[in-house]
Design a protein around this motif. Structure first.
Motif, mmCIF file in Angstrom:
data_model
loop_
_atom_site.group_PDB
_atom_site.id
_atom_site.type_symbol
_atom_site.label_atom_id
_atom_site.label_comp_id
_atom_site.label_asym_id
_atom_site.label_seq_id
_atom_site.Cartn_x
_atom_site.Cartn_y
_atom_site.Cartn_z
ATOM 1 N N ASN A 145 10.248 24.879 -7.804
ATOM 2 C CA ASN A 145 10.448 25.520 -6.501
ATOM 3 C C ASN A 145 11.208 26.847 -6.625
ATOM 4 N N GLY A 146 10.987 27.524 -7.744
ATOM 5 C CA GLY A 146 11.650 28.811 -7.942
ATOM 6 C C GLY A 146 13.033 28.713 -8.531
ATOM 7 N N TYR A 147 13.484 27.514 -8.890
ATOM 8 C CA TYR A 147 14.821 27.322 -9.452
ATOM 9 C C TYR A 147 14.681 26.998 -10.924
ATOM 10 N N HIS A 148 15.297 27.838 -11.748
ATOM 11 C CA HIS A 148 15.204 27.641 -13.190
ATOM 12 C C HIS A 148 16.195 26.569 -13.628
ATOM 13 N N VAL A 149 15.778 25.742 -14.572
ATOM 14 C CA VAL A 149 16.629 24.680 -15.102
ATOM 15 C C VAL A 149 16.582 24.736 -16.619
ATOM 16 N N SER A 150 17.762 24.878 -17.225
ATOM 17 C CA SER A 150 17.915 24.804 -18.677
ATOM 18 C C SER A 150 19.393 24.570 -18.958
ATOM 19 N N PHE A 151 19.688 24.166 -20.177
ATOM 20 C CA PHE A 151 21.064 23.884 -20.566
ATOM 21 C C PHE A 151 21.408 24.692 -21.807
ATOM 22 N N ASP A 152 22.634 25.210 -21.843
ATOM 23 C CA ASP A 152 23.085 25.903 -23.046
ATOM 24 C C ASP A 152 23.633 24.894 -24.047
#
Length: 846
Positions: free
Chosen positions: A445-452
């Protein structure tokens, strides 16, 4: 051991147990508030109830399982329902985990560490109440990942337990920076930024509005303690001082809560930074509301500043803080508000929520809401105003949504492969969901998800403000944003008007000391923080050109502070210019002397055949008048801005013309003496000092001065210089002597001739003839010597341009002394007493 909560340390070493050791644990399993079967189970833990039911045991009865008390936190209920929505949405998708159904078990932690620990054990154990030894330990129904908890302290306890089983934990709201430590919490991930970023954002927000004197309150929990520690470090870097820092927890005695409220009331800081969990903040605001609350500008952390339940405390209107960016989740509003009475009645938790919301009873059981009558089925959540139904600003809810999708994508990456444009998933593959969740990288929905590497997302916040609506209510309005990726000084951007405390439109002032304006420097007040200081004006010759300057700085050599001492301006250049009154007066006297010399020469020339002119050696008289004219004119070379030529001209012209004058006077004196000697019997003195000898004497004495001047100009001539030492605040343009020996040699030679001439004149002053001018020469030399003797100390002690004025005055005074003493009596006789202008009178003996 009967309770899971008592064996935390036991389970830290669970994996070290040998298969021969029986690891039996019995306890009371806690029932989930929501559950659904699936191929893989995802756990969820939310602080749905406000607090834990507290029981004081006397060691005579068996401890009861922990249970919740207090009212339902409607926002946390929305979080839990949003997780269900996300999982159901995932199960209905064909591009994500096709053919695989996710189930869930959602628990209420009651915002309590003991309950969170109990739930963590149960999620790790699955649905079985008993652990068996070694490899036979049951894993039926064991969750593959967990979403939650909302608080940092419960999340820390859960992570320590679930990390031993490599069960990843993805929190939507635990922001403690300590959880980024992968050595202690390797299984912890989150979709909300760490408090380290939030603390930096709050510090920069405070700095952005110029507040340097603040109060601080925080929750006495891992969230509050860690967050406030990070904020205080950031505040110190930004030059912000903290007047007080108070901590408390919602379960603390009322006296401690009151002490925190009193500290806020007594403080001089108008700004209060509250790094507090939502439940704790509610307790503090209730305490402040008991008495007239003090006017304070509240700066809030994400935990409470976006909690719509808090806006009912109207005295906090104008509060600002940082918030998770707003989002839109299609279909979520309909899902949340589409809850029917029958669905609510099927769940004890939803039943409690429904009955509290509509003050009616869904069942005929003896519940607190039974006295309000039964629900008639007309209740509609869409007409209800509480945090559960407020879906216009989905912030943390989106973090729950993203967490569920992060887990789903980890499953997808581990189980599914794309073959010939078709996604095929194998639910029987051995999973390592922990390693897969580290690598998720997607947009939803246009929201980026990732983890450092620390399990944290990219940090970005909105700046929100509590503003009063036209109806008198309070709403949370986005007024700007904070982006940690931008350069320093540009990270905080405000793009909308802010309403401040008490409805003000001007930024409130909260400083220990007013800013020191340019031209002053800060001096710290003894025993007080660095924000408390006095403003001391810069010392002479120094400036400060910025506000709150810690030091003053000296101006460059040719510059001087302005009146406000906030800028260096060029020093005014001073010299004896022609447009000054003093210069005009001196020039007028100079030209008067020239005019007087010319008039005298005209008179002498017109009466050149008269006895008095002839008797006084007319040739030397005309030469002397010419020399005096040059003396008067050379004084003009001292006026004006010095240049290389004017510096050389003024000193050499002065030296040569005055030697010429003294030589002429000396010649006239010698003539008087020789003339007297010639009248004695047998004397032929005049033969040895005739006109030729007179001319040679004048030229010889003058030539010696010319040689001295030439040597001076060749070796080290005078030159223009900027005198920066006499006055600090201005520059004196003057002529440096070059060689002091040359200058004093010129003056010394003039003085030697003057003394010699004076001695001869004294010797000849009593000669008997009336034409004897030795008396007048004596008096003129007396004036000349007196002037130049007094000139030396005056020249040395006069400052700046007055040094030049003294020298001009000495030239004019000595020149007027010569012309008046030597020529005035003769002109008086020629013009006023012509009867005395006869040979007989001049030859008469006195």
């Amino acid at each position: 051991i009967s309770e899971c909560t008592h064996v935390v340390m036991y389970f830290h070493h669970f994996q070290k147990l040998t298969p021969s050791v029986e690891c039996t644990l019995q306890g009371s399993p806690r029932s989930p508030v929501y559950s659904a079967d699936g191929d893989f189970i995802i756990g969820g833990v939310f602080s749905i109830h406000y607090q834990l039911y507290t029981v004081i045991y006397n060691y005579t009865t068996k401890p009861e399982p922990p249970r919740c008390a207090g009212s339902i936190d409607a926002r946390e209920l929305r979080f839990s329902r949003s997780m269900i929505f996300a999982i159901e949405e995932i199960n209905n998708r064909m591009d994500l985990l096709p053919g695989i159904k996710l189930g869930y078990q959602i628990y209420d932690s009651c915002a309590s560490v003991p309950v969170a620990v109990h739930v963590a054990f149960q999620l790790s154990n699955g649905q079985d109440p008993v652990f068996y030894k070694g490899s036979n330990c049951s894993r039926s129904g064991m969750v593959m990942a967990a979403i939650g908890e909302s608080g940092s302290t419960p999340s820390i306890s859960m992570s320590r337990i679930m990390g031993s089983f490599n069960i990843p934990q993805v929190s939507h709201y635990a922001t403690c920076a300590c959880l980024s430590d992968k050595q202690h919490y390797p299984n912890f991930f989150r979709t909300i930024p760490s408090d380290q970023f939030q603390a930096d954002a709050l510090a920069k927000l405070v700095k952005h509005f110029g507040w340097t004197w603040i109060g601080a309150v925080h929750s006495d929990s891992d969230y509050g303690n860690s967050g406030m520690a990070s904020f205080l470090e950031a505040a110190l870097r930004e030059g912000i001082c903290v007047e007080y820092s108070e901590s408390f927890f919602r379960t603390d005695p009322g006296s401690k809560i009151q002490r925190v409220a009193d500290a806020i009331r007594r403080s001089t800081a108008m700004v209060v930074v509250a790094f507090i969990a939502s439940g704790d903040m509610r307790v503090l605001l209730e305490e402040l509301d008991r008495a007239p609350p003090p006017p304070r500008q509240w700066i809030g952390s994400e935990s409470w500043v976006t909690d719509t339940f808090m806006v009912r405390y109207s005295f906090c209107a104008g509060a600002i803080g940082v918030a998770i960016p707003q989002s839109v989740i299609p279909g979520l509003r309909d899902f949340l508000l589409g809850l029917s009475p029958s669905e609510a009645a099927a769940s004890p938790l939803l039943t409690e929520f429904w009955e509290d919301a509509f003050n009616c009873s869904l069942t005929k059981s003896t519940s607190p809401a039974a006295n309000n009558g039964e629900c008639d089925g007309t209740e509609d959540l869409k007409r209800l105003e509480n945090p559960y139904t407020k879906t216009s600003q989905l912030r943390v809810t989106n973090m729950v949504y993203k967490a569920a999708y992060a887990v789903a994508h980890a499953f997808h990456n581990a189980l599914c492969r794309k073959i010939n444009s078709t996604i095929q998933c194998d639910k029987f593959i051995k999973l390592n969901i922990f390693s897969e969740i580290k690598k998720v990288n997607f947009s939803q929905n246009g929201y980026h998800v990732s983890f450092d590497a620390n399990g944290d997302p990219i940090a970005a916040y909105e700046v929100v403000n509590w503003q009063t609506t036209e109806s008198g209510g309070t709403e949370v309005v986005t007024v700007g944003y904070y982006d940690a990726s931008l350069p320093g000084g540009q990270q905080v951007q405000i793009n909308r008007n802010i309403t401040w405390m008490e409805g003000g439109s001007q930024v409130p002032v909260s400083v220990c000391s007013e800013s020191c304006p340019p031209g002053t420097r800060k001096v710290l007040q003894k025993g007080k923080p660095i924000c408390c200081y006095d403003c001391i004006p810069c010392p002479e010759g120094e400036i400060s050109n910025m506000t709150d300057s810690p030091d003053c700085f000296p101006c460059p050599r040719e510059f001087w502070p302005n009146a406000n001492r906030d800028a260096c301006i060029p020093k005014p250049v001073e010299f004896l210019s022609f447009d000054e009154v003093l210069s005009i007066i001196l020039a007028a006297f100079s030209m008067s002397g020239v005019f007087l010399a010319i008039i005298t020469a005209v008179i002498f020339f017109h009466h050149r055949t008269t006895p008095i002119v002839r008797a006084n050696n007319s040739e030397l008289s005309f030469l002397l008048l010419f020399a005096l004219t040059l003396c008067f004119l050379c004084s003009l070379t001292f006026i004006g801005a010095p240049s290389e030529w004017s510096c050389m001209l003024r000193h050499t012209a002065f030296g040569i013309t005055f030697v010429l004058c003294i030589s002429c006077v000396l010649g006239k004196t010698i003539v008087v003496l020789m003339a007297f000697k010639a009248t004695l019997p047998g004397s032929n003195a005049m033969k040895w000092f005739g006109p030729l000898q007179q001319r040679m004497t004048v030229m010889s004495f003058t030539f010696i001065q010319v040689i001295i001047c030439i040597i001076w100009l060749v070796v080290s001539p005078p030159f223009p210089v900027k005198n920066l030492t006499t006055y600090k605040e201005k520059i004196i343009l003057e002529c440096a002597l070059g060689s002091a020996v040359g200058f004093w040699a010129v003056l010394g030679y003039i003085g030697l001739l003057a003394v010699f001439c004076f001695v001869l004149a004294v010797l000849a002053r009593k000669l008997p003839d009336n034409f004897n001018e030795a008396k007048m020469i004596t008096f003129s030399m007396l004036i000349f010597c007196a002037v130049w003797i007094t000139f030396i100390p005056a020249y040395v002690s006069s400052p700046g341009k007055f040094t030049v004025a003294v020298e001009i005055f000495a030239i004019l005074a000595s020149s007027f002394g010569l012309i008046l003493c030597i020529f005035a009596p003769k002109c008086f006789i020629i013009l006023c007493q012509p009867e005395k202008n006869t040979r007989k009178y001049l030859m008469t003996k006195k």
